[in-house]
Design a protein around this motif. Structure first.
Motif, PDB file in Angstrom:
ATOM      1  N   ALA A   1      -2.002 -12.254 -29.658  1.00  0.00           N
ATOM      2  CA  ALA A   1      -2.550 -11.046 -29.032  1.00  0.00           C
ATOM      3  C   ALA A   1      -2.341 -11.090 -27.516  1.00  0.00           C
ATOM      4  CB  ALA A   1      -4.030 -10.907 -29.366  1.00  0.00           C
ATOM      5  N   PHE A   2      -2.587 -12.244 -26.899  1.00  0.00           N
ATOM      6  CA  PHE A   2      -2.395 -12.401 -25.454  1.00  0.00           C
ATOM      7  C   PHE A   2      -0.940 -12.133 -25.079  1.00  0.00           C
ATOM      8  CE2 PHE A   2      -1.254 -15.028 -21.784  1.00  0.00           C
ATOM      9  CZ  PHE A   2      -2.140 -14.556 -20.837  1.00  0.00           C
ATOM     10  N   SER A   3      -0.012 -12.670 -25.868  1.00  0.00           N
ATOM     11  CA  SER A   3       1.412 -12.533 -25.540  1.00  0.00           C
ATOM     12  C   SER A   3       1.889 -11.083 -25.582  1.00  0.00           C
ATOM     13  CB  SER A   3       2.267 -13.395 -26.474  1.00  0.00           C
ATOM     14  OG  SER A   3       2.321 -12.836 -27.768  1.00  0.00           O
ATOM     15  N   LYS A   4       1.115 -10.207 -26.229  1.00  0.00           N
ATOM     16  CA  LYS A   4       1.498  -8.794 -26.362  1.00  0.00           C
ATOM     17  C   LYS A   4       0.770  -7.876 -25.378  1.00  0.00           C
ATOM     18  CE  LYS A   4       2.535  -9.506 -31.212  1.00  0.00           C
ATOM     19  NZ  LYS A   4       2.012  -9.398 -32.566  1.00  0.00           N
ATOM     20  N   LEU A   5      -0.073  -8.427 -24.522  1.00  0.00           N
ATOM     21  CA  LEU A   5      -0.849  -7.600 -23.589  1.00  0.00           C
ATOM     22  C   LEU A   5       0.047  -6.826 -22.633  1.00  0.00           C
ATOM     23  CD1 LEU A   5      -3.733  -9.976 -22.411  1.00  0.00           C
ATOM     24  CD2 LEU A   5      -3.951  -7.970 -23.892  1.00  0.00           C
ATOM     25  N   ASP A   6      -0.239  -5.536 -22.469  1.00  0.00           N
ATOM     26  CA  ASP A   6       0.489  -4.740 -21.474  1.00  0.00           C
ATOM     27  C   ASP A   6       0.269  -5.286 -20.073  1.00  0.00           C
ATOM     28  OD1 ASP A   6       1.618  -3.000 -23.331  1.00  0.00           O
ATOM     29  OD2 ASP A   6      -0.027  -1.557 -23.174  1.00  0.00           O
ATOM     30  N   GLU A   7      -0.952  -5.763 -19.791  1.00  0.00           N
ATOM     31  CA  GLU A   7      -1.250  -6.314 -18.458  1.00  0.00           C
ATOM     32  C   GLU A   7      -0.376  -7.528 -18.166  1.00  0.00           C
ATOM     33  OE1 GLU A   7      -5.483  -5.268 -20.064  1.00  0.00           O
ATOM     34  OE2 GLU A   7      -3.527  -5.744 -20.914  1.00  0.00           O
ATOM     35  N   LEU A   8      -0.080  -8.320 -19.199  1.00  0.00           N
ATOM     36  CA  LEU A   8       0.783  -9.496 -19.025  1.00  0.00           C
ATOM     37  C   LEU A   8       2.204  -9.057 -18.692  1.00  0.00           C
ATOM     38  CD1 LEU A   8       1.276 -12.542 -19.164  1.00  0.00           C
ATOM     39  CD2 LEU A   8       1.617 -12.284 -21.632  1.00  0.00           C
ATOM     40  N   LYS A   9       2.699  -8.069 -19.407  1.00  0.00           N
ATOM     41  CA  LYS A   9       4.063  -7.578 -19.150  1.00  0.00           C
ATOM     42  C   LYS A   9       4.176  -7.020 -17.736  1.00  0.00           C
ATOM     43  CE  LYS A   9       4.910  -6.743 -23.984  1.00  0.00           C
ATOM     44  NZ  LYS A   9       4.223  -6.057 -25.021  1.00  0.00           N
TER      45      LYS A   9
ATOM     46  N   PHE B   1      -3.893 -13.510 -11.902  1.00  0.00           N
ATOM     47  CA  PHE B   1      -4.021 -13.094 -13.295  1.00  0.00           C
ATOM     48  C   PHE B   1      -5.027 -13.944 -14.075  1.00  0.00           C
ATOM     49  CE2 PHE B   1      -2.184 -12.216 -17.598  1.00  0.00           C
ATOM     50  CZ  PHE B   1      -2.238 -10.831 -17.538  1.00  0.00           C
ATOM     51  N   SER B   2      -5.555 -14.969 -13.467  1.00  0.00           N
ATOM     52  CA  SER B   2      -6.464 -15.903 -14.133  1.00  0.00           C
ATOM     53  C   SER B   2      -7.649 -15.228 -14.835  1.00  0.00           C
ATOM     54  CB  SER B   2      -6.962 -16.952 -13.135  1.00  0.00           C
ATOM     55  OG  SER B   2      -7.832 -17.859 -13.760  1.00  0.00           O
ATOM     56  N   PRO B   3      -8.329 -14.240 -14.216  1.00  0.00           N
ATOM     57  CA  PRO B   3      -9.443 -13.588 -14.922  1.00  0.00           C
ATOM     58  C   PRO B   3      -9.021 -12.913 -16.228  1.00  0.00           C
ATOM     59  CG  PRO B   3      -9.522 -13.077 -12.586  1.00  0.00           C
ATOM     60  CD  PRO B   3      -8.210 -13.763 -12.836  1.00  0.00           C
ATOM     61  N   VAL B   4      -7.813 -12.351 -16.254  1.00  0.00           N
ATOM     62  CA  VAL B   4      -7.315 -11.712 -17.471  1.00  0.00           C
ATOM     63  C   VAL B   4      -7.035 -12.782 -18.533  1.00  0.00           C
ATOM     64  CG1 VAL B   4      -5.500 -10.255 -18.465  1.00  0.00           C
ATOM     65  CG2 VAL B   4      -6.346  -9.798 -16.156  1.00  0.00           C
ATOM     66  N   GLN B   5      -6.497 -13.922 -18.111  1.00  0.00           N
ATOM     67  CA  GLN B   5      -6.268 -15.028 -19.051  1.00  0.00           C
ATOM     68  C   GLN B   5      -7.583 -15.435 -19.708  1.00  0.00           C
ATOM     69  OE1 GLN B   5      -4.532 -18.194 -16.765  1.00  0.00           O
ATOM     70  NE2 GLN B   5      -2.544 -17.205 -16.615  1.00  0.00           N
ATOM     71  N   LYS B   6      -8.593 -15.700 -18.884  1.00  0.00           N
ATOM     72  CA  LYS B   6      -9.885 -16.150 -19.403  1.00  0.00           C
ATOM     73  C   LYS B   6     -10.522 -15.112 -20.321  1.00  0.00           C
ATOM     74  CE  LYS B   6     -11.165 -19.453 -15.782  1.00  0.00           C
ATOM     75  NZ  LYS B   6      -9.950 -19.514 -15.005  1.00  0.00           N
ATOM     76  N   ALA B   7     -10.425 -13.844 -19.948  1.00  0.00           N
ATOM     77  CA  ALA B   7     -11.018 -12.770 -20.741  1.00  0.00           C
ATOM     78  C   ALA B   7     -10.318 -12.590 -22.087  1.00  0.00           C
ATOM     79  CB  ALA B   7     -10.973 -11.455 -19.960  1.00  0.00           C
ATOM     80  N   ASN B   8      -9.101 -13.132 -22.204  1.00  0.00           N
ATOM     81  CA  ASN B   8      -8.319 -12.963 -23.430  1.00  0.00           C
ATOM     82  C   ASN B   8      -8.090 -14.276 -24.166  1.00  0.00           C
ATOM     83  OD1 ASN B   8      -7.323  -9.991 -23.720  1.00  0.00           O
ATOM     84  ND2 ASN B   8      -7.325 -10.457 -21.536  1.00  0.00           N
ATOM     85  N   GLY B   9      -8.985 -15.239 -23.969  1.00  0.00           N
ATOM     86  CA  GLY B   9      -8.989 -16.431 -24.812  1.00  0.00           C
ATOM     87  C   GLY B   9      -8.244 -17.644 -24.323  1.00  0.00           C
ATOM     88  N   VAL B  10      -7.681 -17.618 -23.115  1.00  0.00           N
ATOM     89  CA  VAL B  10      -7.002 -18.805 -22.602  1.00  0.00           C
ATOM     90  C   VAL B  10      -8.063 -19.852 -22.251  1.00  0.00           C
ATOM     91  CG1 VAL B  10      -5.528 -19.734 -20.764  1.00  0.00           C
ATOM     92  CG2 VAL B  10      -5.056 -17.469 -21.723  1.00  0.00           C
ATOM     93  N   THR B  11      -7.952 -21.026 -22.876  1.00  0.00           N
ATOM     94  CA  THR B  11      -8.925 -22.097 -22.631  1.00  0.00           C
ATOM     95  C   THR B  11      -8.405 -23.136 -21.652  1.00  0.00           C
ATOM     96  OG1 THR B  11      -8.153 -23.336 -24.555  1.00  0.00           O
ATOM     97  CG2 THR B  11      -9.989 -21.800 -24.898  1.00  0.00           C
ATOM     98  N   ALA B  12      -7.084 -23.204 -21.471  1.00  0.00           N
ATOM     99  CA  ALA B  12      -6.463 -24.114 -20.505  1.00  0.00           C
ATOM    100  C   ALA B  12      -5.052 -23.600 -20.249  1.00  0.00           C
ATOM    101  CB  ALA B  12      -6.423 -25.541 -21.041  1.00  0.00           C
ATOM    102  N   GLN B  13      -4.525 -23.934 -19.078  1.00  0.00           N
ATOM    103  CA  GLN B  13      -3.167 -23.500 -18.739  1.00  0.00           C
ATOM    104  C   GLN B  13      -2.530 -24.518 -17.812  1.00  0.00           C
ATOM    105  OE1 GLN B  13      -2.128 -22.410 -15.461  1.00  0.00           O
ATOM    106  NE2 GLN B  13      -4.133 -22.961 -14.645  1.00  0.00           N
ATOM    107  N   ALA B  14      -1.207 -24.494 -17.762  1.00  0.00           N
ATOM    108  CA  ALA B  14      -0.463 -25.369 -16.850  1.00  0.00           C
ATOM    109  C   ALA B  14       0.855 -24.694 -16.507  1.00  0.00           C
ATOM    110  CB  ALA B  14      -0.216 -26.733 -17.480  1.00  0.00           C
ATOM    111  N   VAL B  15       1.371 -25.010 -15.317  1.00  0.00           N
ATOM    112  CA  VAL B  15       2.642 -24.463 -14.851  1.00  0.00           C
ATOM    113  C   VAL B  15       3.560 -25.634 -14.528  1.00  0.00           C
ATOM    114  CG1 VAL B  15       3.775 -23.146 -13.013  1.00  0.00           C
ATOM    115  CG2 VAL B  15       1.542 -22.405 -13.881  1.00  0.00           C
TER     116      VAL B  15
END
Length: 98
Positions: free
Chosen positions: A70-78, A32-46
């Motif tokens: 906006a990212f938290s509401k993405l259909d692709e994320l769900k 899912f990383s490309p979708v994160q980057k395309a939607n404004g994620v600048t850094a992430q951690a798990v």
């Protein structure tokens, strides 16, 4: 520079949820990383709970609260969360560095 974004102005989205199988979830998350980057994620951690390795907390950083919301509401994320085996409703919250 008044228009420059300071690091402490950034918004961090926290998501905590339990998954049925961490290995399966992680493959979906990594893909899912490309979708994160395309939607404004600048850094992430798990993070995984020591007591329950299927109890996951994820952080995603954004330049603005609006981008995080906006990212938290993405259909692709769900869809990705369902495919990854997320159990129940996640706990979600937004923060700014204090």
């Amino acid at each position: 520079m008044q228009n420059a974004t300071r690091e402490d102005d950034m918004t961090t989205l926290f998501v905590r949820h339990e998954v049925s199988d961490y290995a399966v979830w992680r493959k979906i998350y990594d893909a899912f990383s490309p979708v994160q980057k395309a939607n404004g994620v600048t850094a992430q951690a798990v993070y995984r709970s020591i007591d329950n390795p299927n109890d996951i907390t994820v952080t995603h950083e954004f330049a603005t609260l609006e981008a995080a919301q906006a990212f938290s509401k993405l259909d692709e994320l769900k869809t990705a969360m369902r495919t990854g085996g997320v159990l129940g409703a996640p706990t979600v919250w937004f923060t700014n560095k204090a």
